[in-house]
Design a protein around this motif. Structure first.
Motif, PDB file in Angstrom:
ATOM      1  N   ASP A  53       1.192  -1.217  -0.012  1.00 26.59           N
ATOM      2  CA  ASP A  53      -0.295   0.378  -0.381  1.00 26.59           C
ATOM      3  C   ASP A  53       0.787   1.563  -0.392  1.00 26.59           C
ATOM      4  N   LYS A  54       1.556   0.998  -0.325  1.00 28.13           N
ATOM      5  CA  LYS A  54       2.970   1.967  -0.865  1.00 28.13           C
ATOM      6  C   LYS A  54       3.582   2.106  -1.795  1.00 28.13           C
ATOM      7  N   VAL A  55       4.010   3.438  -2.129  1.00 34.14           N
ATOM      8  CA  VAL A  55       5.186   3.382  -3.415  1.00 34.14           C
ATOM      9  C   VAL A  55       6.191   2.646  -3.622  1.00 34.14           C
ATOM     10  N   ALA A  56       6.208   2.236  -4.059  1.00 31.29           N
ATOM     11  CA  ALA A  56       7.832   0.981  -4.139  1.00 31.29           C
ATOM     12  C   ALA A  56       9.122   1.786  -5.062  1.00 31.29           C
ATOM     13  N   VAL A  57      10.384   1.810  -4.535  1.00 33.64           N
ATOM     14  CA  VAL A  57      11.026   2.428  -4.511  1.00 33.64           C
ATOM     15  C   VAL A  57      12.191   1.216  -5.098  1.00 33.64           C
ATOM     16  N   ILE A  58      12.791   1.378  -6.244  1.00 34.47           N
ATOM     17  CA  ILE A  58      13.838   0.746  -6.367  1.00 34.47           C
ATOM     18  C   ILE A  58      14.666   1.333  -7.480  1.00 34.47           C
ATOM     19  N   SER A  59      15.746   0.079  -7.267  1.00 36.13           N
ATOM     20  CA  SER A  59      16.982   0.974  -7.626  1.00 36.13           C
ATOM     21  C   SER A  59      17.934  -0.203  -8.075  1.00 36.13           C
ATOM     22  N   GLY A  60      18.947  -0.060  -8.424  1.00 37.80           N
ATOM     23  CA  GLY A  60      20.183  -0.721  -9.246  1.00 37.80           C
ATOM     24  C   GLY A  60      21.008  -0.697  -9.952  1.00 37.80           C
ATOM     25  N   GLU A  75      13.133  -1.505   4.810  1.00 39.64           N
ATOM     26  CA  GLU A  75      11.408  -0.739   5.085  1.00 39.64           C
ATOM     27  C   GLU A  75      12.403   0.986   5.220  1.00 39.64           C
ATOM     28  N   GLY A  76      11.450   1.850   5.028  1.00 36.14           N
ATOM     29  CA  GLY A  76      12.791   3.035   5.266  1.00 36.14           C
ATOM     30  C   GLY A  76      13.388   3.307   3.791  1.00 36.14           C
ATOM     31  N   MET A  77      13.623   2.552   3.111  1.00 32.19           N
ATOM     32  CA  MET A  77      14.555   2.726   2.343  1.00 32.19           C
ATOM     33  C   MET A  77      14.312   2.205   0.533  1.00 32.19           C
ATOM     34  N   LEU A  78      14.803   1.313   0.130  1.00 35.61           N
ATOM     35  CA  LEU A  78      14.766   0.497  -1.016  1.00 35.61           C
ATOM     36  C   LEU A  78      13.447  -0.676  -0.423  1.00 35.61           C
ATOM     37  N   THR A  79      12.785  -0.578  -2.138  1.00 35.07           N
ATOM     38  CA  THR A  79      11.736  -1.573  -1.702  1.00 35.07           C
ATOM     39  C   THR A  79      11.979  -3.022  -2.702  1.00 35.07           C
ATOM     40  N   ALA A  80      13.216  -2.738  -3.288  1.00 37.45           N
ATOM     41  CA  ALA A  80      13.837  -3.938  -4.219  1.00 37.45           C
ATOM     42  C   ALA A  80      15.479  -3.669  -4.729  1.00 37.45           C
ATOM     43  N   SER A  81      16.154  -4.043  -4.914  1.00 38.45           N
ATOM     44  CA  SER A  81      17.385  -3.812  -5.558  1.00 38.45           C
ATOM     45  C   SER A  81      18.038  -4.869  -6.919  1.00 38.45           C
ATOM     46  N   GLY A 104       2.832  -2.627  -5.851  1.00 35.45           N
ATOM     47  CA  GLY A 104       1.025  -2.965  -5.738  1.00 35.45           C
ATOM     48  C   GLY A 104       0.161  -1.197  -5.845  1.00 35.45           C
ATOM     49  N   PRO A 105      -0.894  -0.815  -5.528  1.00 34.65           N
ATOM     50  CA  PRO A 105      -1.072   0.391  -6.591  1.00 34.65           C
ATOM     51  C   PRO A 105      -1.061   1.306  -6.515  1.00 34.65           C
ATOM     52  N   MET A 106       0.331   2.275  -5.434  1.00 34.20           N
ATOM     53  CA  MET A 106       0.124   2.974  -5.172  1.00 34.20           C
ATOM     54  C   MET A 106       1.711   3.864  -6.784  1.00 34.20           C
ATOM     55  N   GLY A 107       2.506   2.127  -6.852  1.00 31.42           N
ATOM     56  CA  GLY A 107       2.881   2.657  -8.336  1.00 31.42           C
ATOM     57  C   GLY A 107       4.816   2.416  -7.187  1.00 31.42           C
ATOM     58  N   ALA A 172      10.630   9.389   1.993  1.00 30.63           N
ATOM     59  CA  ALA A 172       8.988   9.775   1.548  1.00 30.63           C
ATOM     60  C   ALA A 172       7.676   8.696   1.418  1.00 30.63           C
ATOM     61  N   ALA A 173       8.389   7.743   0.760  1.00 34.55           N
ATOM     62  CA  ALA A 173       7.593   6.447   0.397  1.00 34.55           C
ATOM     63  C   ALA A 173       6.976   6.290   1.642  1.00 34.55           C
ATOM     64  N   ALA A 174       8.207   5.683   2.119  1.00 29.68           N
ATOM     65  CA  ALA A 174       7.721   5.471   3.829  1.00 29.68           C
ATOM     66  C   ALA A 174       6.329   6.296   4.209  1.00 29.68           C
ATOM     67  N   ALA A 175       6.372   7.694   4.478  1.00 29.69           N
ATOM     68  CA  ALA A 175       5.347   8.850   5.002  1.00 29.69           C
ATOM     69  C   ALA A 175       3.616   8.766   4.037  1.00 29.69           C
TER      70      ALA A 175
END
Length: 594
Positions: A53-60, A75-81, A104-107, A172-175
């Protein structure tokens, strides 16, 4: 001459896969997608894309920069690498797999370092994901300040500043912010950051030959993180010079890499490139902060020092500076479970240094009792010349002691004793109440404790404190030769008790124990006290010399072979014998002169 690099690996082709396997075993909060060898994706174990239910943040990006980026998943940083092969952009299918697993739905926000391969692969994956119905935004980070703009279509490279952008976006995503707002904050952060690197060596890729491009005594300025050549090669310089050059490059108003001007608030990252000791990184950090404050007029709000984005085994570091406001600082301070994000200081920074508290023996006494007497008694003058002679004898022996210690220890006995001796001479001018022998011995112990490190410093502090306690027990302020002998005996007993050594262990006691025995014998026989001390000092020298024939049973010398030990005396024993004899001779000369 090129040579095969040494690596603790198995098959060079499997290093990224096996790295990921070890990473998730180490950190239970992480998982990887079961798609080896093509798909190499590390994700948060608590995230299921369909219901997240939050924005996923991906880097790599390419591997070899660890802990970036997999070590910043949490949690609080990247969702995936997304992990590519070493120094190679990850394939589109891996990026898509990561998007599908955690979005998820938040993008999803993709944070991409500015390299052509990364931009193309992440860009194609983003387009494919959008066609599948995912909401995707992309932020490109190019924080390199090494090369003057413009750089054609390539632009500035993405370096360690990407890690700060990852943290801002993750917080920001975690917020609970929307995808547009998370992307906006990440983009703003990416425009406020600049990085400059310097290397002392070239990295070695697994299974490949080490390049000899960078010769001895040289360093490379403005390099990338893939082993590519830097902007310039220069002679190795002190870190002060290197830091000044990097800061001028990042903050130059001519190039306008980052919109930072005097009075701005900034955060600082000192990033190790893989083979730089923590000591050197901390030295760089300690020199960078005051330069930013005093020379550039910037308020340094946070300092992060460590290895964040490396280049395999490259020696060197990079400096990253990011303009900060209160919102950005809140994002950096926000909690995260990413295993490799450091715990930075939050809020107001206290002064970096405060005065050293005085030892209790000094702080609890009146200024008058601490200061050197204006008028020395005869015994005070004798004590003064004895201390000066002993200290100067040790100072003169520094190189010889270090030379002996380099063969049987760690090579610093002379330097350690030198620090203690110089501190004693300095403090005697200010603190030693020379008319009071007991308190003077106590103050010598305080000087030694402050200035001398290692085992020698502790042992000599114990020595002085035990002697002081024995002298202090005398009701008569005048210390007799017999009482000095008793104090020496108490000091030897204390050193033996706490240090564990005794006669024959090849330590300073092998000089002092024979000296004590002769001293007591001569005094009991009614000998002149000054002569008794001189004769006992000869026994100290003989005892120190005899350590050549002893098997060490204490200290680092206990690890050294008998063959080596027999070539030199024990440095600690020789130091004790030298200061003892110098003091004895000085006292005799003083008495004869008077």
């Amino acid at each position: 001459m090129a040579f095969q690099g040494k690596k603790l690996i198995n098959n060079p082709n499997d290093v990224v896969t096996e790295f990921i396997e070890g990473l998730v075993e180490t950190y239970p909060g992480l998982q990887y997608l079961d798609g080896f060898p093509e798909v190499k994706v590390v994700i948060r174990a608590d995230v299921l894309g369909a219901t997240y239910d939050k924005v996923a943040v991906i880097s790599g990006g390419g591997s070899g920069h660890e802990p970036a980026h997999a070590g910043f998943v949490g949690e609080g940083m990247l969702t995936a690498s997304i992990c590519g092969d070493v120094f190679a952009s990850p394939p589109v299918d891996s990026i898509l797999a990561g998007i599908r697993a955690v979005t998820g739905p938040m993008g999803c926000l993709l944070i991409v370092t500015n390299y052509t391969g990364d931009r193309l692969n992440f860009g194609l994956a983003a387009e494919q994901a959008r066609s599948e119905g995912y909401k995707i935004e992309t932020v490109i980070v190019g924080d390199d300040c090494a090369l003057p703009p413009p750089r054609g279509i390539a632009g500035r490279r993405g370096l360690a500043g990407t890690i700060l952008v990852n943290k801002v976006a993750g917080a920001a995503a975690a917020a609970g912010l929307s995808l547009a707002d998370v992307a906006s904050e990440a983009k703003c952060a990416s425009e406020m950051v600049g990085t400059m690197g310097v290397a002392l060596s070239v990295c070695t890729l697994p299974g490949q030959v080490t390049s000899d491009r960078l010769g001895p005594g040289k360093m490379e300025l403005g390099l990338g993180i893939h082993g590519e050549a830097g902007a310039a090669v220069a002679d190795l310089q002190p870190v002060d010079v290197v830091v000044s050059h990097a800061l001028k490059q990042i903050l130059s108003p001519e190039t306008n890499y980052v919109p930072i001007t005097r009075g701005n608030r900034v955060v600082l990252m000192i990033n190790g490139l893989g083979a730089t000791p923590v000591m050197e990184l901390m030295i760089a950090a300690g020199k960078t902060v005051p330069k930013l404050q005093l020379e550039f007029g910037l308020a340094v709000e946070r300092v992060y020092t460590g290895s964040f984005m490396t280049s395999l085994d490259m020696a060197g570091f990079s400096i990253t500076i990011m303009k900060a406001d209160q919102t950005l600082l809140q994002r950096l301070d926000a909690p995260t479970k990413a295993p490799n994000w450091p715990v930075g200081s939050a809020g107001n920074r206290p002064p970096a240094k405060i005065p050293v508290p005085l030892p209790p023996s000094r702080s609890m006494k009146s200024e008058e009792s601490l200061s050197r007497p204006l008028q020395l008694s005869e015994r005070g003058r004798i004590l003064e010349v004895a201390i000066e002679a002993a200290a100067n004898a040790v100072i003169d022996m520094r190189d010889s002691l270090n030379d002996w210690d380099s063969k049987v220890g760690d090579g610093d006995c002379g330097s350690t004793m030198y620090r203690g001796a110089t501190a004693i001479l300095d403090d005697m001018k200010k603190y030693y109440p020379l008319n009071d022998a007991a308190e003077t011995v106590n103050e010598i112990g305080s000087s030694v404790r402050r200035a001398m490190g290692g085992t020698s410093g502790v042992l000599y502090t114990i020595f002085c404190k035990a002697a002081y306690a024995r002298l202090k027990a005398n009701l008569n302020a005048t210390v007799t030769a017999k009482q000095w002998a008793e104090a020496l005996e108490a000091a030897i007993d204390a050193v033996s008790k706490y240090g564990g050594a005794s006669a024959g262990y090849r330590t300073l006691l092998d000089a002092l124990i024979p000296a004590l025995a002769v001293l007591k014998e001569r005094l009991s026989a009614g000998a002149d006290p000054t002569t008794a001390f001189v004769v006992s000092s000869e026994a100290a020298l003989e005892g120190a010399e005899s350590t050549k024939d002893m098997q060490a049973q204490a200290g680092r010398s206990s690890y050294v072979s008998v063959g080596i030990l027999s070539t030199v005396p024990d440095p600690g024993a020789m130091a004790a014998a030298v200061w003892y004899r110098a003091a004895a001779l000085a006292v005799k000369d003083k008495y004869q002169a008077s």
